[in-house]
Motif scaffolding. Structure first.
Motif, PDB file in Angstrom:
ATOM      1  N   HIS A  98       0.778  -1.316   0.162  1.00 44.08           N
ATOM      2  CA  HIS A  98       0.043   0.114   0.091  1.00 44.08           C
ATOM      3  C   HIS A  98       0.797   1.445  -0.095  1.00 44.08           C
ATOM      4  O   HIS A  98       0.649   2.277  -0.774  1.00 44.08           O
ATOM      5  CB  HIS A  98      -1.128  -0.023   1.149  1.00 44.08           C
TER       6      HIS A  98
ATOM      7  N   ASP B 211       2.357   1.758  -3.679  1.00 43.28           N
ATOM      8  CA  ASP B 211       1.264   2.038  -4.262  1.00 43.28           C
ATOM      9  C   ASP B 211       1.036   3.705  -4.264  1.00 43.28           C
ATOM     10  O   ASP B 211       0.791   4.357  -5.153  1.00 43.28           O
ATOM     11  CB  ASP B 211      -0.011   1.207  -3.960  1.00 43.28           C
TER      12      ASP B 211
ATOM     13  N   ARG C 220      -3.058   4.340 -12.940  1.00 39.38           N
ATOM     14  CA  ARG C 220      -2.754   2.849 -12.076  1.00 39.38           C
ATOM     15  C   ARG C 220      -3.823   1.969 -11.996  1.00 39.38           C
ATOM     16  O   ARG C 220      -4.951   2.345 -12.248  1.00 39.38           O
ATOM     17  CB  ARG C 220      -2.362   3.126 -10.745  1.00 39.38           C
TER      18      ARG C 220
ATOM     19  N   PRO D  83      -5.478  -0.731  -9.657  1.00 40.02           N
ATOM     20  CA  PRO D  83      -5.143  -1.189  -8.432  1.00 40.02           C
ATOM     21  C   PRO D  83      -5.449  -2.721  -8.533  1.00 40.02           C
ATOM     22  O   PRO D  83      -5.886  -3.490  -9.358  1.00 40.02           O
ATOM     23  CB  PRO D  83      -6.276  -0.452  -7.776  1.00 40.02           C
ATOM     24  N   TRP D  84      -5.138  -3.408  -7.233  1.00 39.41           N
ATOM     25  CA  TRP D  84      -5.826  -4.828  -7.186  1.00 39.41           C
ATOM     26  C   TRP D  84      -7.007  -5.142  -7.322  1.00 39.41           C
ATOM     27  O   TRP D  84      -7.620  -4.131  -7.231  1.00 39.41           O
ATOM     28  CB  TRP D  84      -5.171  -5.118  -5.716  1.00 39.41           C
TER      29      TRP D  84
END
Length: 57
Positions: A20, A23, A31, A33-34
Protein backbone atom coordinates in the motif's frame (compact mmCIF):
# COMPACT_ATOMS: atom_id res chain seq x y z
CA UNK A 1 -3.16 -18.95 7.20
CA UNK A 2 0.39 -20.07 7.92
CA UNK A 3 -0.15 -23.45 6.30
CA UNK A 4 -1.52 -21.86 3.13
CA UNK A 5 1.06 -19.12 2.63
CA UNK A 6 3.97 -19.84 4.98
CA UNK A 7 3.41 -16.47 6.68
CA UNK A 8 1.65 -15.52 9.89
CA UNK A 9 -1.25 -13.06 9.72
CA UNK A 10 0.82 -10.19 11.15
CA UNK A 11 3.53 -10.80 8.54
CA UNK A 12 0.94 -10.67 5.77
CA UNK A 13 -0.44 -7.43 7.19
CA UNK A 14 3.08 -5.99 7.16
CA UNK A 15 3.49 -7.01 3.52
CA UNK A 16 0.13 -5.49 2.62
CA UNK A 17 1.17 -2.25 4.35
CA UNK A 18 4.39 -2.18 2.31
CA UNK A 19 2.46 -2.74 -0.92
CA UNK A 20 0.00 0.00 0.00
CA UNK A 21 2.82 2.41 0.87
CA UNK A 22 4.58 1.74 -2.43
CA UNK A 23 1.30 2.11 -4.30
CA UNK A 24 0.76 5.52 -2.72
CA UNK A 25 4.25 6.64 -3.77
CA UNK A 26 3.67 5.57 -7.37
CA UNK A 27 0.09 6.83 -7.58
CA UNK A 28 -0.89 8.04 -11.03
CA UNK A 29 -4.20 8.56 -12.72
CA UNK A 30 -3.65 5.48 -14.88
CA UNK A 31 -2.76 2.95 -12.20
CA UNK A 32 -4.51 -0.40 -12.07
CA UNK A 33 -5.25 -1.27 -8.45
CA UNK A 34 -5.51 -4.77 -7.07
CA UNK A 35 -8.83 -6.53 -7.74
CA UNK A 36 -11.43 -4.45 -5.86
CA UNK A 37 -13.55 -7.47 -4.95
CA UNK A 38 -10.64 -9.03 -3.03
CA UNK A 39 -9.02 -5.96 -1.54
CA UNK A 40 -5.34 -5.61 -0.84
CA UNK A 41 -5.03 -8.08 2.06
CA UNK A 42 -6.63 -11.03 0.26
CA UNK A 43 -4.78 -10.21 -2.94
CA UNK A 44 -1.51 -10.53 -1.01
CA UNK A 45 -2.68 -13.81 0.59
CA UNK A 46 -3.62 -15.33 -2.76
CA UNK A 47 -0.34 -14.22 -4.33
CA UNK A 48 1.67 -15.75 -1.48
CA UNK A 49 -0.30 -19.01 -1.67
CA UNK A 50 0.27 -19.18 -5.43
CA UNK A 51 3.99 -18.50 -5.10
CA UNK A 52 4.33 -21.09 -2.34
CA UNK A 53 2.70 -23.75 -4.52
CA UNK A 54 4.64 -22.74 -7.63
CA UNK A 55 8.22 -23.05 -6.38
CA UNK A 56 9.69 -22.72 -9.87
CA UNK A 57 9.19 -18.97 -9.65
Amino acid sequence: MYYTTGFRRDEIQDLAALVHEQDQRNATGLRRPWPPILGLFWSVVITLAYLRGNRVQ
